[in-house]
Structure formats: C-alpha cells, structure tokens
Design a protein around this motif. Structure first.
Motif, short mmCIF file in Angstrom:
data_model
loop_
_atom_site.label_atom_id
_atom_site.label_comp_id
_atom_site.label_asym_id
_atom_site.label_seq_id
_atom_site.Cartn_x
_atom_site.Cartn_y
_atom_site.Cartn_z
N GLU A 45 0.84 -1.20 0.00
CA GLU A 45 0.00 0.00 0.00
C GLU A 45 0.87 1.24 0.00
OE1 GLU A 45 -3.10 0.08 2.92
OE2 GLU A 45 -3.85 -1.91 2.37
N GLY A 46 0.27 2.32 -0.45
CA GLY A 46 1.00 3.58 -0.46
C GLY A 46 0.04 4.74 -0.59
N GLY A 47 0.59 5.93 -0.75
CA GLY A 47 -0.27 7.10 -0.88
C GLY A 47 0.54 8.39 -0.94
N CYS A 48 -0.21 9.48 -0.94
CA CYS A 48 0.41 10.80 -1.04
C CYS A 48 0.83 11.28 0.35
CB CYS A 48 -0.57 11.77 -1.68
SG CYS A 48 -2.01 12.05 -0.62
N ALA A 49 1.32 12.52 0.41
CA ALA A 49 1.83 13.04 1.68
C ALA A 49 0.73 13.46 2.65
CB ALA A 49 2.76 14.23 1.41
N CYS A 50 -0.41 13.93 2.12
CA CYS A 50 -1.46 14.41 3.03
C CYS A 50 -2.39 13.29 3.47
CB CYS A 50 -2.24 15.56 2.38
SG CYS A 50 -3.43 15.06 1.12
N GLY A 51 -2.28 12.14 2.83
CA GLY A 51 -3.08 10.99 3.24
C GLY A 51 -4.41 10.86 2.52
N GLN A 52 -4.71 11.82 1.64
CA GLN A 52 -6.00 11.79 0.94
C GLN A 52 -6.04 10.66 -0.10
OE1 GLN A 52 -7.31 15.73 -0.34
NE2 GLN A 52 -8.37 14.78 -2.05
N VAL A 53 -4.93 10.49 -0.82
CA VAL A 53 -4.85 9.42 -1.81
C VAL A 53 -4.19 8.19 -1.19
CG1 VAL A 53 -3.79 8.66 -3.97
CG2 VAL A 53 -4.81 10.94 -3.82
N GLN A 111 3.59 13.12 -20.95
CA GLN A 111 3.39 11.95 -20.10
C GLN A 111 2.36 12.32 -19.03
OE1 GLN A 111 6.78 11.14 -17.76
NE2 GLN A 111 5.87 9.41 -16.70
N LYS A 112 1.43 11.42 -18.80
CA LYS A 112 0.42 11.69 -17.78
C LYS A 112 0.94 11.27 -16.42
CE LYS A 112 -3.83 11.15 -20.41
NZ LYS A 112 -4.88 10.16 -20.68
N ILE A 113 0.87 12.20 -15.48
CA ILE A 113 1.28 11.90 -14.11
C ILE A 113 0.08 12.18 -13.19
CG2 ILE A 113 2.90 12.45 -12.24
CD1 ILE A 113 4.90 13.36 -14.33
N TRP A 114 -0.29 11.17 -12.43
CA TRP A 114 -1.44 11.33 -11.52
C TRP A 114 -0.97 11.87 -10.17
CZ3 TRP A 114 -1.87 8.40 -15.71
CH2 TRP A 114 -3.12 8.28 -16.32
N ARG A 115 -1.62 12.96 -9.75
CA ARG A 115 -1.23 13.63 -8.51
C ARG A 115 -2.41 13.76 -7.56
NH1 ARG A 115 3.56 16.29 -8.75
NH2 ARG A 115 4.60 16.20 -10.77
N CYS A 116 -2.10 13.80 -6.28
CA CYS A 116 -3.13 14.10 -5.29
C CYS A 116 -3.61 15.52 -5.53
CB CYS A 116 -2.56 13.97 -3.88
SG CYS A 116 -3.65 14.68 -2.62
N PRO A 117 -4.93 15.74 -5.63
CA PRO A 117 -5.43 17.08 -5.90
C PRO A 117 -5.11 18.07 -4.77
CG PRO A 117 -7.24 15.48 -5.76
CD PRO A 117 -5.99 14.73 -5.52
N THR A 118 -4.85 17.58 -3.58
CA THR A 118 -4.58 18.48 -2.46
C THR A 118 -3.09 18.76 -2.27
OG1 THR A 118 -6.58 17.72 -1.35
CG2 THR A 118 -4.97 18.86 0.02
N CYS A 119 -2.30 17.72 -2.04
CA CYS A 119 -0.87 17.96 -1.78
C CYS A 119 -0.01 17.87 -3.03
CB CYS A 119 -0.35 17.01 -0.70
SG CYS A 119 -0.23 15.29 -1.22
#
Ligand SMILES: [Zn+2]
Ligand SMILES: [Zn+2]
Length: 194
Positions: A45-53, A111-119
């Motif tokens: 498992e993994g995710g972004c820095a703010c925890g939203q994703v 190139q498409k890069i998916w990012r957390c909309p918040t962080c």
C-alpha cells in the motif's frame, strides 16, 4: 510554528509507515507462485503526503525500474525515479481521486502523471499503454519492500550514484524479453492481447 505545522501534516503517513513493520522481501527470480497466490501474498500500500490518496497494489509489480533519465530527474527534482511497472487494474484506489496532469517530456512528447489534488504528490504515471501504470516507489508505505530490477538511462546518471554490480544497468533501455521473468512476460502478453 511552520515546522510544527509540517510535522502535523506528515504525521498520518509517518505513523502508517511505522505500523507496517519490517518488509518481507522475496527475490523476484525465485517467484514461481501463480498470480492468484502472488496477489494474496504480496500486496503493498502507499499514498500521497497528506493521506488523501491511498492505493493498494494487488500483486507484485511486473518489473521495477530505476530511471536516471533527465526527464525523471526533472519531474522528481531528484537523482532518479523508482517506477513499479504494474497492470492498471492491479492498482486499487482505496481513497482519494488522483488527477492526471500532462507533463512535457523531451522530444515533444507528454506523459500523464497522476497527482493528489490536495498535496500534489505524484503517485503514478503512464507512458504509452493505459493498461500499464508506473507507480512511484517512494510513495509506498514501505519503500524498502522493492528494489530496482534494472537501472536505465544511466548515460545521465549522476556521477555520485553507484549501481550495485548485481543489478543490470543500461545506457538507454533494454530488451524486455531478455530481462523480465517468465511470469511477468506472461502477464504482459495477457495485457496486450486483452
Ligand atoms: Zn495528498
Ligand atoms: Zn526516466
């Protein structure tokens, strides 16, 4: 005060990392389990820095790239990127809604890069096939649970990065058929003939 805030923001992810405990690393070449068993035994498992994703990988990756190209260096602001190549449908989104951003690469490509909309942390990207994701290894809760299977574009590798002799390295790219384990090649064939 700013530092305090920074620590608060980081805490959920850091705590998550601590809860996980040590990684169980199995050399990929010895992996003879079929996909079903593999999927059950090796989820990350993994995710972004703010925890939203938050995401979960339903199985081991097909292959792990450490890319030293100039595009990856610019995108990450660092020496290289760790990319876990895995089928898109094996990246299970647990929370959040990463948004694709088209990022310019050399040669006029995007190139498409998916990012957390918040962080705005980048969690995965796509190069050519929409069926294949390149998950960013540093976003795993336990980044030490994977190691590069190959180093690519070492022609632009920063001089102080030393590659272990046991890991294949290429100036530019490599022949998938020669390097990937049979099980991964089978998965790739299944992906392209779907
Ligand atoms: Zn985030
Ligand atoms: Zn690269």
């Amino acid at each position: 005060m700013l530092l305090e805030l920074g620590r608060d923001v980081l805490r959920p992810v850091e705590e998550q990392r601590l809860r996980l405990g040590p990684a169980t690393y199995r050399p990929r070449c010895e992996n003879t389990l079929d996909v079903e068993e593999e999927a059950m035994s090796d989820t990350r498992e993994g995710g972004c820095a703010c925890g939203q994703v938050r995401y979960r990988l339903r199985s081991d990756p097909l292959f792990v790239h450490c890319c030293h190209c100039l595009n990856c260096q610019r995108q990450t602001g660092s020496a290289f990127v760790i990319n876990l190549l895995i089928e898109t449908d094996r990246v299970e989104l647990l929370a959040g809604d990463p948004a694709p951003v088209a990022v310019a690469r050399s040669g006029g490509k995007k190139q498409k890069i998916w990012r957390c909309p918040t962080c705005q942390v980048a969690v995965y990207s796509q190069y050519t096939s929409a069926r294949l994701r390149f998950v960013r290894g540093g976003t795993l809760d336990d980044p030490a649970s994977v190691a590069p299977d190959v180093h690519i574009f070492t022609r632009s590798k920063l001089p102080w990065v030393e590659i272990p002799e046991s890991v294949p390295a290429f100036n530019v790219y490599y022949d998938t058929k020669k390097l990937w384990p049979a099980a991964s090649l089978e998965r790739l064939t299944a992906l392209t003939t779907r």
